[in-house]
Design a protein around this motif. Structure first.
Motif, PDB file in Angstrom:
ATOM      1  N   ALA A  12       0.858  -1.186   0.000  1.00 28.64           N
ATOM      2  CA  ALA A  12       0.000   0.000   0.000  1.00 28.64           C
ATOM      3  C   ALA A  12       0.890   1.231   0.000  1.00 28.64           C
ATOM      4  N   PRO A  13       0.609   2.191  -0.890  1.00 27.91           N
ATOM      5  CA  PRO A  13       1.413   3.415  -0.898  1.00 27.91           C
ATOM      6  C   PRO A  13       1.168   4.218   0.376  1.00 27.91           C
ATOM      7  N   THR A  19      -0.331   7.379  -5.090  1.00 26.12           N
ATOM      8  CA  THR A  19      -1.450   6.446  -5.206  1.00 26.12           C
ATOM      9  C   THR A  19      -1.029   5.094  -5.755  1.00 26.12           C
ATOM     10  N   MET A  20       0.216   4.968  -6.210  1.00 29.05           N
ATOM     11  CA  MET A  20       0.662   3.678  -6.736  1.00 29.05           C
ATOM     12  C   MET A  20       1.745   3.089  -5.837  1.00 29.05           C
ATOM     13  N   SER A  21       1.838   1.781  -5.874  1.00 26.19           N
ATOM     14  CA  SER A  21       2.807   1.071  -5.056  1.00 26.19           C
ATOM     15  C   SER A  21       4.218   1.252  -5.597  1.00 26.19           C
ATOM     16  N   ARG A  22       5.154   1.396  -4.698  1.00 29.35           N
ATOM     17  CA  ARG A  22       6.571   1.464  -5.050  1.00 29.35           C
ATOM     18  C   ARG A  22       7.276   0.143  -4.826  1.00 29.35           C
ATOM     19  N   ALA A  70      15.589   9.808   9.386  1.00 28.12           N
ATOM     20  CA  ALA A  70      16.530   9.550   8.294  1.00 28.12           C
ATOM     21  C   ALA A  70      16.085   8.397   7.401  1.00 28.12           C
ATOM     22  N   ASP A  71      14.911   7.806   7.699  1.00 22.78           N
ATOM     23  CA  ASP A  71      14.378   6.685   6.917  1.00 22.78           C
ATOM     24  C   ASP A  71      13.023   7.051   6.332  1.00 22.78           C
ATOM     25  N   VAL A  72      12.719   6.424   5.189  1.00 24.18           N
ATOM     26  CA  VAL A  72      11.455   6.656   4.499  1.00 24.18           C
ATOM     27  C   VAL A  72      10.690   5.335   4.449  1.00 24.18           C
ATOM     28  N   LEU A  73       9.430   5.365   4.855  1.00 21.59           N
ATOM     29  CA  LEU A  73       8.566   4.208   4.720  1.00 21.59           C
ATOM     30  C   LEU A  73       7.993   4.250   3.304  1.00 21.59           C
ATOM     31  N   LEU A  74       8.405   3.288   2.456  1.00 15.68           N
ATOM     32  CA  LEU A  74       7.978   3.282   1.053  1.00 15.68           C
ATOM     33  C   LEU A  74       6.622   2.632   0.848  1.00 15.68           C
ATOM     34  N   VAL A 132       4.607   5.693 -14.314  1.00 16.82           N
ATOM     35  CA  VAL A 132       3.690   6.695 -13.762  1.00 16.82           C
ATOM     36  C   VAL A 132       2.320   6.668 -14.419  1.00 16.82           C
ATOM     37  N   THR A 133       2.123   5.782 -15.404  1.00 17.87           N
ATOM     38  CA  THR A 133       0.807   5.680 -16.055  1.00 17.87           C
ATOM     39  C   THR A 133      -0.079   4.673 -15.349  1.00 17.87           C
ATOM     40  N   GLN A 134       0.425   3.972 -14.332  1.00 23.68           N
ATOM     41  CA  GLN A 134      -0.386   2.969 -13.634  1.00 23.68           C
ATOM     42  C   GLN A 134      -1.520   3.597 -12.882  1.00 23.68           C
TER      43      GLN A 134
END
Length: 134
Positions: A12-13, A19-22, A70-74, A132-134
């Motif tokens: 889940a983003p 709005t799309m999953s990474r 210093a961390d990002v939750l993707l 990015v078109t998803q």
């Protein structure tokens, strides 16, 4: 990758405005995570930045790897009702922000502290440019 993309579990983003999953999990990764969850309880990932096991995703019991500003939750995976967060250092994210990451599994023991190492398996990342078109 041999698996059809419809079998990939998308995280889940969670990043603001996205709005799309990474991040995704292959069926093999999902299966190994189910096993590891039975052994260790709730889990989390942190994408290694080059130490220990190169750039492998490291799996830990949830909370054993301390995250900070210093961390990002993707993204967060919902694996059979259990949440598994996928984290990366903000510095590394600056380089990888245009990629989609898929966590897969291969046979072979990696180095480092990731939970799958004693199982003779290791997680690895397969990456592609974000669509990015998803």
């Amino acid at each position: 990758m041999d698996q059809a993309t419809d079998h990939i579990l998308a995280a889940a983003p969670v990043l603001p405005g996205e709005t799309m999953s990474r991040v995704g999990l292959t069926p093999a990764a999902q299966e190994l995570l189910r096993y590891l969850r039975q052994q260790h309880g709730p889990l989390m990932f942190h994408q290694s930045g080059g130490c220990c096991d190169g750039s492998s995703p490291m799996c830990y019991p949830e909370g054993d790897f301390i995250t900070s500003e210093a961390d990002v939750l993707l993204g967060v995976f919902d694996l059979d009702g259990d949440s598994i967060g996928f984290w990366m250092s903000a510095e590394q994210f600056a380089y990888w922000k245009h990629t989609h990451l898929t966590v897969d599994v291969v046979t072979g023991r990696g180095s480092g502290f990731s939970l799958e190492a004693p199982e003779g398996k290791r997680f690895l990342i397969r990456s592609r440019l974000l669509d990015v078109t998803q």
